[in-house]
Design a protein around this motif. Structure first.
Motif, PDB file in Angstrom:
ATOM      1  N   ILE A  37      -4.586   9.774  -4.013  1.00 57.60           N
ATOM      2  CA  ILE A  37      -5.681   8.965  -4.565  1.00 57.60           C
ATOM      3  C   ILE A  37      -5.233   7.507  -4.716  1.00 57.60           C
ATOM      4  O   ILE A  37      -5.975   6.574  -4.378  1.00 57.60           O
ATOM      5  CB  ILE A  37      -6.147   9.534  -5.913  1.00 57.60           C
ATOM      6  N   LEU A  38      -4.022   7.299  -5.210  1.00 62.26           N
ATOM      7  CA  LEU A  38      -3.497   5.942  -5.367  1.00 62.26           C
ATOM      8  C   LEU A  38      -3.363   5.240  -4.022  1.00 62.26           C
ATOM      9  O   LEU A  38      -3.676   4.053  -3.887  1.00 62.26           O
ATOM     10  CB  LEU A  38      -2.142   5.984  -6.081  1.00 62.26           C
ATOM     11  N   ILE A  75       0.841  -1.201   0.000  1.00 60.11           N
ATOM     12  CA  ILE A  75       0.000   0.000   0.000  1.00 60.11           C
ATOM     13  C   ILE A  75       0.873   1.248   0.000  1.00 60.11           C
ATOM     14  O   ILE A  75       0.634   2.199  -0.761  1.00 60.11           O
ATOM     15  CB  ILE A  75      -0.945  -0.004   1.210  1.00 60.11           C
ATOM     16  N   LYS A  89     -10.136  -5.010   1.240  1.00 53.08           N
ATOM     17  CA  LYS A  89     -11.218  -5.912   0.846  1.00 53.08           C
ATOM     18  C   LYS A  89     -10.690  -7.305   0.495  1.00 53.08           C
ATOM     19  O   LYS A  89     -11.340  -8.314   0.763  1.00 53.08           O
ATOM     20  CB  LYS A  89     -11.968  -5.333  -0.350  1.00 53.08           C
ATOM     21  N   SER A 105      -4.917  -3.143   6.240  1.00 53.73           N
ATOM     22  CA  SER A 105      -4.971  -1.777   5.744  1.00 53.73           C
ATOM     23  C   SER A 105      -4.153  -0.877   6.636  1.00 53.73           C
ATOM     24  O   SER A 105      -3.742  -1.252   7.738  1.00 53.73           O
ATOM     25  CB  SER A 105      -6.422  -1.280   5.680  1.00 53.73           C
ATOM     26  N   ALA A 164      -5.102   5.844  -1.213  1.00 54.00           N
ATOM     27  CA  ALA A 164      -6.426   5.515  -0.690  1.00 54.00           C
ATOM     28  C   ALA A 164      -7.050   4.340  -1.444  1.00 54.00           C
ATOM     29  O   ALA A 164      -7.668   3.459  -0.845  1.00 54.00           O
ATOM     30  CB  ALA A 164      -7.330   6.741  -0.771  1.00 54.00           C
ATOM     31  N   THR A 165      -6.862   4.323  -2.765  1.00 47.77           N
ATOM     32  CA  THR A 165      -7.421   3.234  -3.579  1.00 47.77           C
ATOM     33  C   THR A 165      -6.768   1.901  -3.231  1.00 47.77           C
ATOM     34  O   THR A 165      -7.457   0.888  -3.038  1.00 47.77           O
ATOM     35  CB  THR A 165      -7.231   3.534  -5.074  1.00 47.77           C
ATOM     36  N   ALA A 166      -5.430   1.899  -3.150  1.00 44.90           N
ATOM     37  CA  ALA A 166      -4.716   0.664  -2.815  1.00 44.90           C
ATOM     38  C   ALA A 166      -5.092   0.174  -1.427  1.00 44.90           C
ATOM     39  O   ALA A 166      -5.239  -1.034  -1.201  1.00 44.90           O
ATOM     40  CB  ALA A 166      -3.209   0.899  -2.898  1.00 44.90           C
ATOM     41  N   ASN A 167      -5.280   1.106  -0.503  1.00 42.55           N
ATOM     42  CA  ASN A 167      -5.654   0.723   0.856  1.00 42.55           C
ATOM     43  C   ASN A 167      -7.012   0.026   0.876  1.00 42.55           C
ATOM     44  O   ASN A 167      -7.188  -1.002   1.545  1.00 42.55           O
ATOM     45  CB  ASN A 167      -5.688   1.965   1.743  1.00 42.55           C
ATOM     46  N   GLN A 168      -7.976   0.563   0.138  1.00 44.48           N
ATOM     47  CA  GLN A 168      -9.304  -0.033   0.112  1.00 44.48           C
ATOM     48  C   GLN A 168      -9.309  -1.382  -0.607  1.00 44.48           C
ATOM     49  O   GLN A 168      -9.976  -2.330  -0.164  1.00 44.48           O
ATOM     50  CB  GLN A 168     -10.294   0.919  -0.573  1.00 44.48           C
ATOM     51  N   VAL A 169      -8.554  -1.487  -1.702  1.00 45.44           N
ATOM     52  CA  VAL A 169      -8.504  -2.745  -2.452  1.00 45.44           C
ATOM     53  C   VAL A 169      -7.883  -3.853  -1.615  1.00 45.44           C
ATOM     54  O   VAL A 169      -8.418  -4.965  -1.502  1.00 45.44           O
ATOM     55  CB  VAL A 169      -7.724  -2.561  -3.773  1.00 45.44           C
TER      56      VAL A 169
END
Length: 317
Positions: free
Chosen positions: A299-300, A240, A310, A315, A302-307
């Motif tokens: 943005i990258l 991340i 899940k 995280s 936050a996106t990687a953290n959420q992916v």
């Protein structure tokens, strides 16, 4: 009535949680006092200077200052996004980062797994010293070494002269820049980056390996089903962070390895900001490009953290 009862229950739970937090703070106030200097220093040196991003939306003048300069809105962002060399600079940054991440991320993991198989402490320490050492070499020195080794009269071309009649201009050809940049970065940082993984593997229960050996598991099977499982949470967090740093290629090394000939492949956002913002004195344009770079990185992240959250349940937040 049911909705009113649910709302009342939620308010009661919120109040209990709030009282619990306040009670915890009162009991452990000494810990918060120890934490206060660090929080204060971060606030003073990291958050207060953020007001400087205002110049990205102005035609900044040193004499007028931030609050006296003309406000131009998103003009500098528009100029950057519509500039002829935007796509080339952006893609250079993305390619260097993504290729470096895909190729370089597994290397520290592999090194840690290999080190974990060395049982003699003395030999293990010597190997660690050798692979950690490049991390302490200055980036300037690394750049000088690359220019010497890869020069037409350097040792690499001397070896290749057996197969080629003409020396290869590695540092002048744009096609070689990406490989040189990524390979040298892996050589310099992979050993030191493996420290975290080595520390994580030290928590692996040796009884699991003994039981797996008794059951007939091979070395690769034990690594996959035991060691890799121990490393997965650490790998998720570090991945991340690595994704969040994709836009930060590394100004020093990219700038030091640049030549007028390899510029089509070596010009990245960080070096472009330096040239336009500092050398050319276009403070507002440089700030706008830097802010654009930072926002994309956020943005990258936050996106990687959420992916990853899940997929793996791990995280940063």
């Amino acid at each position: 009535m049911a909705k009113t009862a649910d709302a009342s229950a939620q308010m009661t739970n919120f109040s209990k949680k709030k009282q619990g937090r306040l009670s915890y703070i009162r009991k452990n106030y000494v810990l918060y006092l120890f934490l206060a200097p660090a929080v204060l220093s971060v606030f003073i040196f990291n958050y207060i200077p953020m007001y400087g991003v205002l110049i990205a939306f102005q035609n900044f003048s040193v004499t007028k200052g931030i609050f006296g300069s003309e406000w131009v809105g998103l003009t500098h962002f528009t100029n950057f996004l519509t500039s002829p060399n935007f796509f080339q600079i952006f893609m250079n940054t993305i390619k260097l980062s993504i290729y470096g991440l895909l190729i370089g991320f597994p290397v520290p993991v592999i090194l840690a797994l290999m080190l974990n198989q060395v049982r003699r402490a003395g030999i293990k320490k010597n190997i660690q010293l050798i692979i950690y050492a490049p991390n302490f070499i200055s980036t300037v020195v690394i750049g000088g070494m690359l220019f010497i080794f890869l020069s037409p009269a350097g040792p690499i071309n001397s070896l290749l002269s057996v197969f080629f009649n003409q020396p290869i201009s590695f540092m002048s050809e744009p096609s070689y820049f990406r490989t040189i940049f990524i390979a040298s970065g892996i050589w310099q940082g992979a050993g030191f980056a493996s420290i975290v993984y080595v520390a994580a593997l030290s928590n692996s229960d040796p009884q699991l390996h003994d039981a797996a050996t008794i059951d007939g598991a091979s070395l690769l099977q034990r690594i996959w089903h035991i060691d890799i499982q121990v490393l997965k949470p650490v790998m998720a967090v570090l991945f991340i962070l690595a994704v969040g740093g994709i836009m930060g290629v590394g100004f020093e090394k990219a700038y030091l390895l640049q030549t007028s000939m390899n510029l089509p492949a070596s010009e990245v956002i960080d070096t472009y900001v330096y040239k336009r913002g500092l050398l050319a004195g276009d403070w507002s344009f440089g700030a706008a490009v830097g802010l654009f770079n930072t926002v994309i990185g956020l943005i990258l992240l936050a996106t990687a953290n959420q992916v990853v959250k899940k997929l793996k349940g791990e995280s940063l937040y």
